[in-house]
Design a protein around this motif. Structure first.
Motif, PDB file in Angstrom:
ATOM      1  N   TYR A 290       0.833  -1.198   0.000  1.00 27.72           N
ATOM      2  CA  TYR A 290       0.000   0.000   0.000  1.00 27.72           C
ATOM      3  C   TYR A 290       0.875   1.257   0.000  1.00 27.72           C
ATOM      4  N   LEU A 291       1.947   1.215   0.762  1.00 33.08           N
ATOM      5  CA  LEU A 291       2.868   2.361   0.790  1.00 33.08           C
ATOM      6  C   LEU A 291       3.398   2.646  -0.619  1.00 33.08           C
ATOM      7  N   LEU A 292       3.857   1.598  -1.292  1.00 29.31           N
ATOM      8  CA  LEU A 292       4.414   1.781  -2.636  1.00 29.31           C
ATOM      9  C   LEU A 292       3.345   2.250  -3.620  1.00 29.31           C
ATOM     10  N   LYS A 293       2.143   1.705  -3.511  1.00 23.65           N
ATOM     11  CA  LYS A 293       1.076   2.084  -4.434  1.00 23.65           C
ATOM     12  C   LYS A 293       0.673   3.541  -4.255  1.00 23.65           C
ATOM     13  N   SER A 294       0.752   4.039  -3.039  1.00 20.68           N
ATOM     14  CA  SER A 294       0.321   5.414  -2.759  1.00 20.68           C
ATOM     15  C   SER A 294       1.436   6.434  -2.959  1.00 20.68           C
ATOM     16  N   ALA A 295       2.646   5.972  -3.240  1.00 20.00           N
ATOM     17  CA  ALA A 295       3.797   6.866  -3.376  1.00 20.00           C
ATOM     18  C   ALA A 295       3.838   7.542  -4.741  1.00 20.00           C
ATOM     19  N   THR A 296       4.414   8.727  -4.790  1.00 14.05           N
ATOM     20  CA  THR A 296       4.750   9.338  -6.077  1.00 14.05           C
ATOM     21  C   THR A 296       5.865   8.512  -6.725  1.00 14.05           C
ATOM     22  N   ASN A 297       6.140   8.772  -7.987  1.00 12.09           N
ATOM     23  CA  ASN A 297       7.208   8.025  -8.662  1.00 12.09           C
ATOM     24  C   ASN A 297       8.547   8.191  -7.941  1.00 12.09           C
ATOM     25  N   ALA A 298       8.833   9.417  -7.503  1.00 16.06           N
ATOM     26  CA  ALA A 298      10.107   9.669  -6.824  1.00 16.06           C
ATOM     27  C   ALA A 298      10.182   8.910  -5.505  1.00 16.06           C
ATOM     28  N   ASN A 299       9.087   8.926  -4.743  1.00 13.81           N
ATOM     29  CA  ASN A 299       9.090   8.216  -3.469  1.00 13.81           C
ATOM     30  C   ASN A 299       9.071   6.706  -3.651  1.00 13.81           C
ATOM     31  N   PHE A 300       8.440   6.243  -4.712  1.00 12.67           N
ATOM     32  CA  PHE A 300       8.476   4.816  -5.031  1.00 12.67           C
ATOM     33  C   PHE A 300       9.931   4.369  -5.234  1.00 12.67           C
ATOM     34  N   ARG A 301      10.666   5.143  -6.027  1.00 13.16           N
ATOM     35  CA  ARG A 301      12.071   4.792  -6.265  1.00 13.16           C
ATOM     36  C   ARG A 301      12.882   4.872  -4.973  1.00 13.16           C
ATOM     37  N   ARG A 302      12.586   5.854  -4.138  1.00 17.25           N
ATOM     38  CA  ARG A 302      13.310   6.007  -2.873  1.00 17.25           C
ATOM     39  C   ARG A 302      13.128   4.770  -1.998  1.00 17.25           C
ATOM     40  N   PHE A 303      11.929   4.223  -1.989  1.00 15.62           N
ATOM     41  CA  PHE A 303      11.646   3.071  -1.127  1.00 15.62           C
ATOM     42  C   PHE A 303      12.082   1.737  -1.746  1.00 15.62           C
ATOM     43  N   GLN A 304      12.813   1.802  -2.847  1.00 12.48           N
ATOM     44  CA  GLN A 304      13.502   0.609  -3.325  1.00 12.48           C
ATOM     45  C   GLN A 304      14.785   0.382  -2.527  1.00 12.48           C
ATOM     46  N   THR A 305      15.164   1.346  -1.716  1.00 13.05           N
ATOM     47  CA  THR A 305      16.321   1.198  -0.833  1.00 13.05           C
ATOM     48  C   THR A 305      15.996   0.123   0.206  1.00 13.05           C
ATOM     49  N   PRO A 306      16.754  -0.978   0.250  1.00 13.86           N
ATOM     50  CA  PRO A 306      16.421  -2.081   1.170  1.00 13.86           C
ATOM     51  C   PRO A 306      16.345  -1.641   2.626  1.00 13.86           C
ATOM     52  N   GLU A 307      17.208  -0.716   3.025  1.00 12.76           N
ATOM     53  CA  GLU A 307      17.194  -0.272   4.419  1.00 12.76           C
ATOM     54  C   GLU A 307      15.860   0.382   4.786  1.00 12.76           C
ATOM     55  N   LEU A 308      15.271   1.121   3.852  1.00 14.37           N
ATOM     56  CA  LEU A 308      13.999   1.779   4.143  1.00 14.37           C
ATOM     57  C   LEU A 308      12.870   0.760   4.276  1.00 14.37           C
ATOM     58  N   GLU A 309      12.885  -0.264   3.448  1.00 16.11           N
ATOM     59  CA  GLU A 309      11.883  -1.323   3.588  1.00 16.11           C
ATOM     60  C   GLU A 309      12.035  -2.020   4.938  1.00 16.11           C
ATOM     61  N   ASN A 310      13.264  -2.289   5.351  1.00 12.41           N
ATOM     62  CA  ASN A 310      13.497  -2.947   6.636  1.00 12.41           C
ATOM     63  C   ASN A 310      13.037  -2.071   7.800  1.00 12.41           C
ATOM     64  N   ILE A 311      13.291  -0.773   7.700  1.00 13.69           N
ATOM     65  CA  ILE A 311      12.841   0.154   8.749  1.00 13.69           C
ATOM     66  C   ILE A 311      11.318   0.132   8.844  1.00 13.69           C
ATOM     67  N   PHE A 312      10.655   0.115   7.685  1.00 14.99           N
ATOM     68  CA  PHE A 312       9.189   0.072   7.681  1.00 14.99           C
ATOM     69  C   PHE A 312       8.675  -1.227   8.304  1.00 14.99           C
ATOM     70  N   LEU A 313       9.249  -2.358   7.923  1.00 17.45           N
ATOM     71  CA  LEU A 313       8.783  -3.639   8.442  1.00 17.45           C
ATOM     72  C   LEU A 313       9.003  -3.748   9.953  1.00 17.45           C
ATOM     73  N   LYS A 314      10.088  -3.189  10.450  1.00 16.23           N
ATOM     74  CA  LYS A 314      10.326  -3.176  11.900  1.00 16.23           C
ATOM     75  C   LYS A 314       9.287  -2.305  12.600  1.00 16.23           C
ATOM     76  N   LYS A 315       8.906  -1.203  11.969  1.00 19.74           N
ATOM     77  CA  LYS A 315       7.884  -0.338  12.545  1.00 19.74           C
ATOM     78  C   LYS A 315       6.562  -1.082  12.653  1.00 19.74           C
ATOM     79  N   VAL A 316       6.177  -1.790  11.602  1.00 20.16           N
ATOM     80  CA  VAL A 316       4.923  -2.545  11.638  1.00 20.16           C
ATOM     81  C   VAL A 316       4.975  -3.619  12.719  1.00 20.16           C
ATOM     82  N   LYS A 317       6.124  -4.244  12.882  1.00 20.91           N
ATOM     83  CA  LYS A 317       6.266  -5.254  13.943  1.00 20.91           C
ATOM     84  C   LYS A 317       6.061  -4.619  15.318  1.00 20.91           C
ATOM     85  N   ARG A 318       6.587  -3.410  15.509  1.00 19.44           N
ATOM     86  CA  ARG A 318       6.389  -2.730  16.793  1.00 19.44           C
ATOM     87  C   ARG A 318       4.912  -2.387  16.993  1.00 19.44           C
ATOM     88  N   TRP A 319       4.234  -1.998  15.914  1.00 15.03           N
ATOM     89  CA  TRP A 319       2.792  -1.739  16.004  1.00 15.03           C
ATOM     90  C   TRP A 319       2.056  -3.009  16.452  1.00 15.03           C
TER      91      TRP A 319
END
Length: 329
Positions: A290-319
Motif C-alpha cells: 500500500y505504501l508503494l502504491k500510494s507513493a509518487t514516482n520519486a518516493n516509489f524509487r526512494r523506497f527501493q532502498t532495502p534499508e527503508l523497507e526494513n525500517i518500515f517492516l520493523k515499525k509494523v512489527k512494533r505496532w
C-alpha cells in the motif's frame, strides 16, 4: 558568485545535497533532532496548538523515537546528479533563474506561479526543480479549528524570530545555507543554523477524520485492487500561507513517516485505534505494498532502498507488538 561560471548554482545544489545524503553520522542525527525539537517547542507556544507531527525525511529513516542509523539513500544521490549530467547545465551555463530571482523575487508570490510557466528555462532546471534537491524538514502543526488564522500569524512570527525559514523566502540564500550546513556536518561540526523548513498547518478535525479513514481506505484498496488515496490539503507557508495546487496522499505519509508529537488523549486514541485496525487486518507485506502504491514516482524509487523497507517492516512489527501487549493487559 560569477554568473559566467558554468552552472555554479546547480553544481552547488548537487554538491550540498549529496554531501548531506552521504553523511550518516550520529552528529547528523543529533542535528536533525535539534531542528525537530526546535519546531515542536515553537509550535507549542502558538494559540490553538493541538500537537505536531513530521513527515518525509528523516522520519521514514528513523524509528518513532527518532533513533537508529540514518541510511544512505542512493536514489537521492542519483536524483541530485541529474543536475550535472547530460549537458543540460552547460546548455544553460548562465542560469537565467539566478539573476531573475535576485532582481525580481521579492515581488514574486512563490517559486511556482511565475517560474513554472516561464519559457526561458528548461523545465528540469527551473527553480522549484533545483530547490527540491535540497534537504529540508516537513513539519506540521495541528491547530484547533477555531484558531487557524491566529495560529498562522503567530507561527510565522515565531519562526522568523528563531531564524527558521522556508526555501521560498530567499531561494539563493537557502542554497548557500544548506551548502554551509552540509560542509560543516561533513567536517564534524554541529551547525547552529536551521535547515529550511516546509511548514504546514492542519485543523484538528480534518486530521482526526483522515486518521479515522485510513483503515477503510486500505480495505477499499484491497477489495477493489486500486491505489489507496486520501487527499490531504493543508495550508502551507511558502512566502505566505497558501493552499498548494496539488493535494498530498495521506496514506503514503501515514504509512511511510507519520511521527506524532504531543497529541492530546483523544487524537492519540484515534491514532492508536487506526493502527490497531490496519495491523490486525493486513500483513506487513500488504502494508508495504500500500505504501508503494500510494507513493509518487520519486518516493516509489526512494523506497527501493532495502534499508527503508526494513525500517518500515520493523515499525509494523512494533505496532503489532504494542497491540498484542495492550490486549494482554
Amino acid at each position: 558568485m560569477n554568473d559566467n561560471t558554468i552552472s555554479e548554482i546547480t553544481k552547488k545544489v548537487e554538491s550540498a545535497s549529496t554531501i548531506f545524503e552521504r553523511n550518516n553520522t550520529e552528529l547528523k542525527r543529533k542535528y536533525l533532532l535539534w531542528n525537530i525539537e526546535s519546531f515542536k517547542i515553537i509550535a507549542s507556544k502558538v494559540k490553538g496548538h493541538k500537537g505536531s507531527f513530521g513527515t518525509g525525511y528523516p522520519f521514514y529513516a528513523l524509528d518513532e523515537n527518532l533513533s537508529g542509523t540514518l541510511p544512505i539513500i542512493s536514489e537521492q544521490i542519483r536524483y541530485n546528479r541529474q543536475l550535472v549530467k547530460n549537458g543540460e547545465p552547460i546548455q544553460k551555463s548562465i542560469w537565467l533563474c539566478k539573476s531573475c530571482l535576485e532582481k525580481k523575487y521579492k515581488d514574486m508570490p512563490d517559486l511556482k506561479k511565475i517560474c513554472k510557466p516561464c519559457p526561458n528555462m528548461l523545465d528540469s532546471l527551473k527553480p522549484r526543480k533545483i530547490i527540491n534537491r535540497l534537504p529540508d524538514m516537513d513539519m506540521w502543526m495541528v491547530c484547533d479549528d477555531l484558531h487557524l488564522e491566529q495560529a498562522k500569524e503567530e507561527l510565522v512570527k515565531l519562526l522568523i524570530k528563531n531564524g527558521i525559514s522556508t526555501t521560498d523566502v530567499n531561494p539563493i540564500l537557502s542554497i548557500e545555507k544548506v551548502h554551509q550546513i552540509s560542509e560543516m556536518l561533513r567536517d564534524g561540526k554541529l551547525p547552529e543554523i536551521y535547515l529550511p523548513i516546509d511548514v504546514h498547518i492542519i485543523e484538528y478535525s480534518a486530521l482526526k477524520q483522515l486518521i479515522e479513514n485510513v483503515p477503510n481506505e486500505l480495505n477499499n484498496s484491497k477489495e477493489k485492487n486500486i491505489k489507496p488515496y486520501l487527499p490531504i490539503q493543508p495550508i502551507s507557508y511558502r512566502k505566505q500561507w497558501q493552499y498548494d495546487d496539488e493535494a498530498y496522499n495521506f496514506i503514503y505519509d501515514f504509512l511511510s513517516a507519520f511521527t506524532p508529537f504531543n497529541f492530546d488523549e483523544s487524537l492519540q486514541k484515534t491514532l492508536n485505534k487506526s493502527i490497531k485496525e490496519i495491523v490486525s487486518e493486513h500483513t506487513s507485506t500488504e502494508l508495504f505494498d500500500y505504501l508503494l502504491k500510494s507513493a509518487t514516482n520519486a518516493n516509489f524509487r526512494r523506497f527501493q532502498t532495502p534499508e527503508l523497507e526494513n525500517i518500515f517492516l520493523k515499525k509494523v512489527k512494533r505496532w503489532k507488538d504494542f497491540n498484542r501487549d495492550e490486549e494482554i493487559r
